[in-house]
Design a protein around this motif. Structure first.
Motif: not given
Length: 639
Positions: A121-134, A179-181, A202-205
């Protein structure tokens, strides 16, 4: 002094003991079994696993099979067919249950209840291995660092929720390389679906604050999140920041829409799976509804195989209890287990199952059968869906049986086919050529058996449909021959349909003859003039091509098979073509891995920019040596 004389030649060899089987074999095995928890396997004459079971005490459980007193003929038949047994001891009974579940899914014994539909089944992922979560959709193992939410019953359900989250929390969904480019906001920012952290709007904070709100919402704190937004909206309005207040209003509306889009959103259930079983006519249906964050995240119907099942006949345990127990164990073997499972039938050994689930998930898991209130209503609703789904399936099965009998009559087969394989090819002027195989039988389309074949031959003329068909069939039936040599004939088709006329049929027959599988009926299905449906001609070896009655149900069924094969082949071709389009030239350069590729794209914006760069500019990129820079420079200038 002792003289030792070799007299072995004078002693007659003892007669080889008779090989034990059935109850006698089991009785002999019991003498060596420990009084300990574990798992046992019963094995048949062809070394196939007949049954897998678990026991609190292997000795006490297995000895019951040797006593010859069985509640059903199925177990008696299973014992008679047993030619060997294998045992594994475990530390606890809960460990034995988990091992039993794993072995049943892996070995698929014919005397166990089996969960055949094993989709992820599909899930939703909030990726935390980047300064701006995906924020993104995810399937499969949890290998990426982040927070996972699910499961969702369908891609539609997860896409709907992702759409809402983007409107409400403005989280990015783009890949890291995009994102990087970025040097200016993308279209998603323009339509108010992303806060554009990539360009510093928007600031990262502040962005991290949006991520925390999204996580809180997905964990069931929707009212708190909406309350906080409402306060921020009021404060913005009081400070005459009307544009900001309007944005917050739109975000609140997006969250409120989640509750309105779903028909069932319980007030007393934050996280639970609702499971309902209905058994009728030797068939079973299990409906599973997923509730997370107080929202209905969809439902899915399962049809476990119970025909011929010979589950442990414990006193006082009903067939429904055995089926629901086997289903729950196999279903949660590779899926996240919720804190609460609501069911309409109390599983056998419910406490043991809860203990095993707690061991697997690392937290307490409750299995309950509610009798009143909202939870009972949820279970009742799931049971209604299970009953209706099984009714539809049984009706479809009856109609399917008649259609297969009609196919047998139309093609003069000895019996209705149990397995039909249909083949088609797809390509554009010979590029990205793919062959597709779909499978159908008494239960309809068997999508877990579908296969795609990337055409590998470099000797084929582009667009050579006959050559492609030969390659596909050679690979498919070479594997079949190998499987049958190993004693497995489960996947032998009774009927093969190839998309095309005499040429395609002759190509197929040539390959089948070469492989020695020319006892399988092969038929060519050619489209009518102007590809009109209803005017198909059927090519059978040694016969004049013929057509079926235009309004024949059998013709409609064969058209469905052909169209499904066509759809599958085209889908496989599009996927392959899309993957080729997404390939980056940098992937082909030796020495350019993910890290250097990212650095190059960041420095020059795109692969085209890398290609225009000089060796001197390339060397300036972190991780790029003089030799690698020259290799990259030469790669883009070859030819």
């Amino acid at each position: 002094m002792c003289l030792v004389t070799d007299t072995t030649a004078d002693i007659p060899s003892p007669a080889e003991p008779a090989k034990l089987a059935g109850a006698a074999l089991i009785k002999d095995e019991v003498t060596r079994l420990p009084d300990a928890p574990g798992v046992y396997r019963m094995i048949g004459e062809a070394d196939e696993v007949l049954y897998v079971g678990k026991a609190k005490s292997l000795k006490k459980r297995v000895v019951q099979y040797a006593q010859g007193r069985f509640h059903t003929n199925r177990i008696a038949h299973m014992v008679d067919a047993t030619r060997a047994m294998e045992f594994v001891t475990t530390r606890t009974e809960a460990d034995a249950l988990l091992l039993e579940i794993n072995l049943i899914k892996q070995l698929k014994p014919r005397f166990n209840v089996l969960l055949r539909d094993d989709k992820s089944f599909p899930e939703i992922l909030i990726r935390r291995d980047h300064d701006a979560a995906q924020l993104r959709k995810h399937r499969g193992a949890h290998t990426t660092k982040g927070d996972y939410f699910g499961p969702f019953a369908s891609a539609w359900a997860v896409n709907r929720t992702l759409n809402t989250l983007q409107k409400a929390f403005l989280l990015r969904s783009c890949s890291d390389s995009v994102y990087e480019t970025r040097d200016r906001p993308c279209m998603l920012h323009q339509i108010k679906r992303c806060a554009a952290p990539c360009t510093g709007l928007i600031s990262l904070d502040d962005y991290a604050g949006l991520v925390d709100q999204a996580e809180a919402f997905l964990r069931g704190k929707s009212r708190a999140v909406m309350g906080q937004m409402a306060k921020e909206m009021e404060a913005a309005a009081e400070e005459l920041e009307f544009e900001r207040a309007a944005r917050l209003r739109d975000r609140i509306r997006a969250l409120a829409a989640v509750a309105q889009e779903s028909q069932i959103n319980p007030e007393t259930v934050e996280e639970a799976d609702v499971v309902a079983l209905h058994v009728e006519g030797g068939q079973a249906c299990v409906q599973v509804f997923f509730f997370r964050a107080g929202q209905n995240w969809g439902n899915h119907a399962y049809f476990p195989r119970i025909t011929g099942a010979a589950e442990d006949e414990e006193e006082g345990v009903t067939e429904e209890q055995r089926v629901i127990t086997a289903f729950l164990g196999q279903f949660y073997d590779d899926k996240p287990i919720p804190r609460l499972i609501l069911a309409n039938v109390q599983p056998a050994n419910s406490e043991l199952l809860s203990e095993a689930f707690a061991l697997k998930s690392g937290r307490k898991v409750e299995i309950a059968v509610p009798k009143r209130g909202e939870k009972a209503d949820l279970v009742g609703h799931a049971l209604t869906n299970a009953r209706e789904a099984l009714g539809r399936r049984m009706a479809e099965g009856s109609a399917q049986t008649k259609l297969l009998a009609g196919v047998a009559e139309a093609f003069k087969l000895d019996a209705p086919p149990e397995r039909i394989e249909v083949y088609d090819n797809s390509h554009i002027q010979g590029t990205n050529a793919v062959g597709g195989m779909i499978v159908a039988g008494p239960e309809g389309f068997m999508k877990g058996q579908y296969r795609k074949f990337n055409i590998r031959s470099t000797e084929l003329t582009p667009g050579d449909d006959y050559g492609m068909m030969k390659e596909v069939l050679k690979r498919r039936f070479s594997r079949l021959v190998k499987e049958e040599e190993e004693g497995d004939d489960a996947n032998r088709p009774d009927l093969v349909l190839v998309d095309g006329g005499k040429g395609q049929l002759d190509a197929a027959l040539e390959i089948m003859a070469d492989l020695g599988v020319d006892d399988i009926t092969v038929i060519g299905v050619a489209k009518g003039p102007d590809r009109d449906a209803g005017l198909e001609r059927f090519f059978i070896p040694g016969q004049t091509p013929f057509m079926l009655e235009p309004k024949s149900p059998v013709l409609y069924y064969l058209q469905r098979l052909r169209d499904e094969a066509h759809r599958f082949a085209i889908g496989a071709h599009r996927t392959r073509r899309s993957m080729d389009l997404k390939k980056n030239p940098l992937d082909e350069i030796e020495g350019v891995g993910p890290g250097r590729k990212k650095a190059l794209l960041h420095a020059f914006g795109s692969a085209k920019g890398v290609g225009r760069a000089s060796v001197e500019d390339l060397v300036k990129v972190d991780g790029v040596s003089q030799a690698l820079a020259e290799r990259i420079h030469a790669f883009f200038r070859k030819g």
